[in-house]
Design a protein around this motif. Sequence first.
Motif, PDB file in Angstrom:
ATOM      1  N   ILE A 182       8.277  -5.393   7.439  1.00 21.95           N
ATOM      2  CA  ILE A 182       7.497  -5.195   6.216  1.00 21.95           C
ATOM      3  C   ILE A 182       7.028  -3.747   6.216  1.00 21.95           C
ATOM      4  CG2 ILE A 182       5.465  -5.909   4.883  1.00 21.95           C
ATOM      5  CD1 ILE A 182       5.548  -8.585   6.408  1.00 21.95           C
ATOM      6  N   PRO A 183       7.361  -2.961   5.201  1.00 21.42           N
ATOM      7  CA  PRO A 183       6.983  -1.537   5.220  1.00 21.42           C
ATOM      8  C   PRO A 183       5.466  -1.368   5.240  1.00 21.42           C
ATOM      9  CG  PRO A 183       8.622  -1.987   3.516  1.00 21.42           C
ATOM     10  CD  PRO A 183       8.124  -3.313   4.000  1.00 21.42           C
ATOM     11  N   GLN A 184       5.026  -0.295   5.879  1.00 21.19           N
ATOM     12  CA  GLN A 184       3.589  -0.056   5.970  1.00 21.19           C
ATOM     13  C   GLN A 184       3.024   0.474   4.658  1.00 21.19           C
ATOM     14  OE1 GLN A 184       2.837   2.111   9.956  1.00 21.19           O
ATOM     15  NE2 GLN A 184       1.162   0.693   9.668  1.00 21.19           N
ATOM     16  N   ASN A 185       1.775   0.115   4.416  1.00 17.74           N
ATOM     17  CA  ASN A 185       1.004   0.707   3.325  1.00 17.74           C
ATOM     18  C   ASN A 185       0.947   2.219   3.497  1.00 17.74           C
ATOM     19  OD1 ASN A 185       0.300  -1.631   2.079  1.00 17.74           O
ATOM     20  ND2 ASN A 185      -1.889  -1.351   2.278  1.00 17.74           N
ATOM     21  N   LYS A 186       0.951   2.927   2.394  1.00 23.08           N
ATOM     22  CA  LYS A 186       0.811   4.377   2.461  1.00 23.08           C
ATOM     23  C   LYS A 186       0.096   4.867   1.208  1.00 23.08           C
ATOM     24  CE  LYS A 186       3.552   8.498   3.544  1.00 23.08           C
ATOM     25  NZ  LYS A 186       4.926   9.037   3.747  1.00 23.08           N
ATOM     26  N   VAL A 187      -0.777   5.847   1.385  1.00 25.61           N
ATOM     27  CA  VAL A 187      -1.497   6.411   0.239  1.00 25.61           C
ATOM     28  C   VAL A 187      -0.555   7.364  -0.477  1.00 25.61           C
ATOM     29  CG1 VAL A 187      -3.481   7.768  -0.507  1.00 25.61           C
ATOM     30  CG2 VAL A 187      -3.721   6.170   1.397  1.00 25.61           C
ATOM     31  N   VAL A 188       0.085   6.880  -1.556  1.00 27.79           N
ATOM     32  CA  VAL A 188       1.098   7.672  -2.251  1.00 27.79           C
ATOM     33  C   VAL A 188       0.958   7.620  -3.772  1.00 27.79           C
ATOM     34  CG1 VAL A 188       2.865   7.603  -0.445  1.00 27.79           C
ATOM     35  CG2 VAL A 188       2.704   5.724  -2.071  1.00 27.79           C
ATOM     36  N   PHE A 189      -0.071   6.929  -4.286  1.00 26.85           N
ATOM     37  CA  PHE A 189      -0.178   6.733  -5.730  1.00 26.85           C
ATOM     38  C   PHE A 189      -1.430   7.361  -6.324  1.00 26.85           C
ATOM     39  CE2 PHE A 189       3.084   3.406  -5.596  1.00 26.85           C
ATOM     40  CZ  PHE A 189       3.662   3.528  -6.853  1.00 26.85           C
ATOM     41  N   TYR A 190      -1.288   7.807  -7.545  1.00 26.38           N
ATOM     42  CA  TYR A 190      -2.409   8.096  -8.447  1.00 26.38           C
ATOM     43  C   TYR A 190      -2.223   7.238  -9.693  1.00 26.38           C
ATOM     44  CZ  TYR A 190      -3.734  12.113  -5.602  1.00 26.38           C
ATOM     45  OH  TYR A 190      -4.143  12.916  -4.572  1.00 26.38           O
ATOM     46  N   ASP A 191      -3.301   6.992 -10.385  1.00 29.80           N
ATOM     47  CA  ASP A 191      -3.182   6.204 -11.613  1.00 29.80           C
ATOM     48  C   ASP A 191      -2.384   6.959 -12.672  1.00 29.80           C
ATOM     49  OD1 ASP A 191      -4.615   3.870 -10.812  1.00 29.80           O
ATOM     50  OD2 ASP A 191      -6.467   5.014 -10.955  1.00 29.80           O
ATOM     51  N   PHE A 192      -2.568   8.288 -12.743  1.00 30.70           N
ATOM     52  CA  PHE A 192      -1.857   9.110 -13.726  1.00 30.70           C
ATOM     53  C   PHE A 192      -1.308  10.367 -13.065  1.00 30.70           C
ATOM     54  CE2 PHE A 192      -5.394   7.026 -15.914  1.00 30.70           C
ATOM     55  CZ  PHE A 192      -4.725   6.347 -16.930  1.00 30.70           C
ATOM     56  N   GLN A 237     -13.150  16.595 -13.219  1.00 28.19           N
ATOM     57  CA  GLN A 237     -13.504  16.586 -14.641  1.00 28.19           C
ATOM     58  C   GLN A 237     -12.807  15.410 -15.307  1.00 28.19           C
ATOM     59  OE1 GLN A 237     -12.127  20.387 -16.173  1.00 28.19           O
ATOM     60  NE2 GLN A 237     -10.282  19.493 -17.056  1.00 28.19           N
ATOM     61  N   LYS A 238     -13.405  14.909 -16.397  1.00 23.77           N
ATOM     62  CA  LYS A 238     -12.812  13.779 -17.119  1.00 23.77           C
ATOM     63  C   LYS A 238     -11.421  14.155 -17.617  1.00 23.77           C
ATOM     64  CE  LYS A 238     -14.089  10.280 -18.338  1.00 23.77           C
ATOM     65  NZ  LYS A 238     -15.021   9.816 -19.382  1.00 23.77           N
ATOM     66  N   ALA A 239     -10.530  13.174 -17.593  1.00 26.98           N
ATOM     67  CA  ALA A 239      -9.147  13.408 -18.024  1.00 26.98           C
ATOM     68  C   ALA A 239      -9.045  13.276 -19.534  1.00 26.98           C
ATOM     69  CB  ALA A 239      -8.202  12.444 -17.314  1.00 26.98           C
ATOM     70  N   ASN A 240      -9.714  14.197 -20.239  1.00 23.85           N
ATOM     71  CA  ASN A 240      -9.673  14.288 -21.696  1.00 23.85           C
ATOM     72  C   ASN A 240      -9.087  15.659 -22.050  1.00 23.85           C
ATOM     73  OD1 ASN A 240     -11.036  11.821 -21.829  1.00 23.85           O
ATOM     74  ND2 ASN A 240     -13.037  12.799 -21.940  1.00 23.85           N
ATOM     75  N   PHE A 241      -7.948  15.681 -22.713  1.00 26.52           N
ATOM     76  CA  PHE A 241      -7.295  16.958 -23.003  1.00 26.52           C
ATOM     77  C   PHE A 241      -6.236  16.749 -24.078  1.00 26.52           C
ATOM     78  CE2 PHE A 241      -5.084  14.841 -19.575  1.00 26.52           C
ATOM     79  CZ  PHE A 241      -3.740  14.980 -19.894  1.00 26.52           C
ATOM     80  N   SER A 242      -5.645  17.849 -24.508  1.00 23.62           N
ATOM     81  CA  SER A 242      -4.543  17.763 -25.465  1.00 23.62           C
ATOM     82  C   SER A 242      -3.375  18.590 -24.967  1.00 23.62           C
ATOM     83  CB  SER A 242      -4.977  18.261 -26.843  1.00 23.62           C
ATOM     84  OG  SER A 242      -5.232  19.653 -26.812  1.00 23.62           O
ATOM     85  N   LEU A 243      -2.185  18.290 -25.490  1.00 22.80           N
ATOM     86  CA  LEU A 243      -0.972  19.040 -25.181  1.00 22.80           C
ATOM     87  C   LEU A 243      -0.390  19.566 -26.490  1.00 22.80           C
ATOM     88  CD1 LEU A 243       0.677  16.672 -22.524  1.00 22.80           C
ATOM     89  CD2 LEU A 243      -0.554  18.805 -22.093  1.00 22.80           C
ATOM     90  N   GLY A 303      -7.452   9.655 -19.752  1.00 26.16           N
ATOM     91  CA  GLY A 303      -6.165   9.611 -19.079  1.00 26.16           C
ATOM     92  C   GLY A 303      -4.991   9.146 -19.931  1.00 26.16           C
ATOM     93  N   LEU A 304      -5.291   8.440 -21.007  1.00 20.47           N
ATOM     94  CA  LEU A 304      -4.235   7.807 -21.816  1.00 20.47           C
ATOM     95  C   LEU A 304      -4.043   8.521 -23.142  1.00 20.47           C
ATOM     96  CD1 LEU A 304      -5.400   4.142 -21.227  1.00 20.47           C
ATOM     97  CD2 LEU A 304      -3.218   5.064 -20.431  1.00 20.47           C
ATOM     98  N   ILE A 305      -2.826   8.446 -23.667  1.00 17.68           N
ATOM     99  CA  ILE A 305      -2.555   9.015 -24.997  1.00 17.68           C
ATOM    100  C   ILE A 305      -3.321   8.223 -26.037  1.00 17.68           C
ATOM    101  CG2 ILE A 305      -0.790   9.372 -26.765  1.00 17.68           C
ATOM    102  CD1 ILE A 305       1.236   9.827 -24.562  1.00 17.68           C
ATOM    103  N   LYS A 306      -4.054   8.928 -26.868  1.00 17.87           N
ATOM    104  CA  LYS A 306      -4.789   8.297 -27.947  1.00 17.87           C
ATOM    105  C   LYS A 306      -3.949   8.348 -29.207  1.00 17.87           C
ATOM    106  CE  LYS A 306      -9.164   8.452 -30.495  1.00 17.87           C
ATOM    107  NZ  LYS A 306     -10.427   9.189 -30.733  1.00 17.87           N
ATOM    108  N   ASN A 307      -3.683   7.179 -29.750  1.00 19.51           N
ATOM    109  CA  ASN A 307      -2.840   7.101 -30.960  1.00 19.51           C
ATOM    110  C   ASN A 307      -3.616   7.582 -32.190  1.00 19.51           C
ATOM    111  OD1 ASN A 307      -0.669   5.984 -29.529  1.00 19.51           O
ATOM    112  ND2 ASN A 307      -1.542   3.921 -29.684  1.00 19.51           N
TER     113      ASN A 307
END
Length: 384
Positions: A284-294, A365-371, A380-384
């Motif tokens: 069983i593969p070991q747990n590893k810290v490899v993720f971010y939510d975004f 800082q909060k993940a509020n931005f534009s591209l 963090g999420l695209i706002k429609n």
Amino acid sequence: MNLEQLFLDNKEKTIEGRYLTLESIEPILKRINTDNQLSVIGKSVQGRPIYKYVIGAGKTKIYLWSQMHGNESTTTKALFDFLNVLHSGSDLAKELLSSFTFCCLPILNPDGATLYTRANANEIDLNRDSQDLTQPESKVLRAVFEEFKPDFCYNLHDQRTIFGVADTGKPATVSFLAPSYNEEREINDSRQKAINLIAGMNAVLQEFIPGQIGRFDDSFNINCIGDTFQYLGVPTILFEAGHFPGDYQREVTRKYVFMALVSSFTILNENVIEINRTEDYLNIPQNKVVFYDFIYKKVKINYDGIEKITNFAAQYKEELVDGKINFNAYVARLDDLEGFFGHEVYDAQGALYEDGGENVPKLDQKANFSLDKKLNFVNGLIKN
């Protein structure tokens, strides 16, 4: 056995989501207290009751506790789903009740559950207090262990969304550990039983979530309760309920923890854990810290008049506000994301980052931005 249907038939519908307190489960405990199975065996730092629920008349004694860390509620939900099975009157229920005696401490840390913190009200991690026993909750857990004399211990936890299955890019939806009993991480008879049982549960879960089961780090720490109970000669299994894609409320993961619980008791009842399955366990593969939510890739920023392409990551912080858990996304890592994965990944394709401030992503800082002033990201999420 159709585990999917068994879960649907027995899911405790009165509890859901991440914020689970003593007040959430007390009505359920009272409802299933059909034959004086329920008792108060102690109180928390702030005076909340710690409940013990014992059911079954079988020879094999199973000791289960959840929410030792107050903000780890998924396994508590799955535990009540399983208790509903025992109250279903089915052939499976009759078989389990005749084979096992289950002793459950749901929400061992009720103060931490209310505060939505890992630690208890004294800011002590109960999972580092198994030797000193400085906290009332730790003393209760140990006293029941001494009195009940279990044949198996189930240490039920949650783990954060940061954990993946090694470097596969898959989240660790459920992880297990047969804790070590000494510094050398040797395998004695007690640990072997835990290893064999985990190998059996893994085989079942692989049919439902292939590649999404991890193995937790087995470094020895006698101050951890699992290591202590393993050291004392009782096979102990650590459960870690993790992330399933999109399932931040852990309602899908809840199902797989339930399946693992039911499968483990079926395996024990059929007495098929005597075969040495160490190789299966270690595979069983070991747990590893490899993720971010975004993760945001190929983002253009204007830094001191110089344009550059960069990457950055954001992570949710779970914040309790007015009795509800808010998932608030904050910038967590800049530039180098080699070896990391995102539960959500956005390719900006060179679009210009702007946040209404210095227009450069900064840690915390909060993940509020534009591209390119076209795509707006809020929390963090695209706002429609």
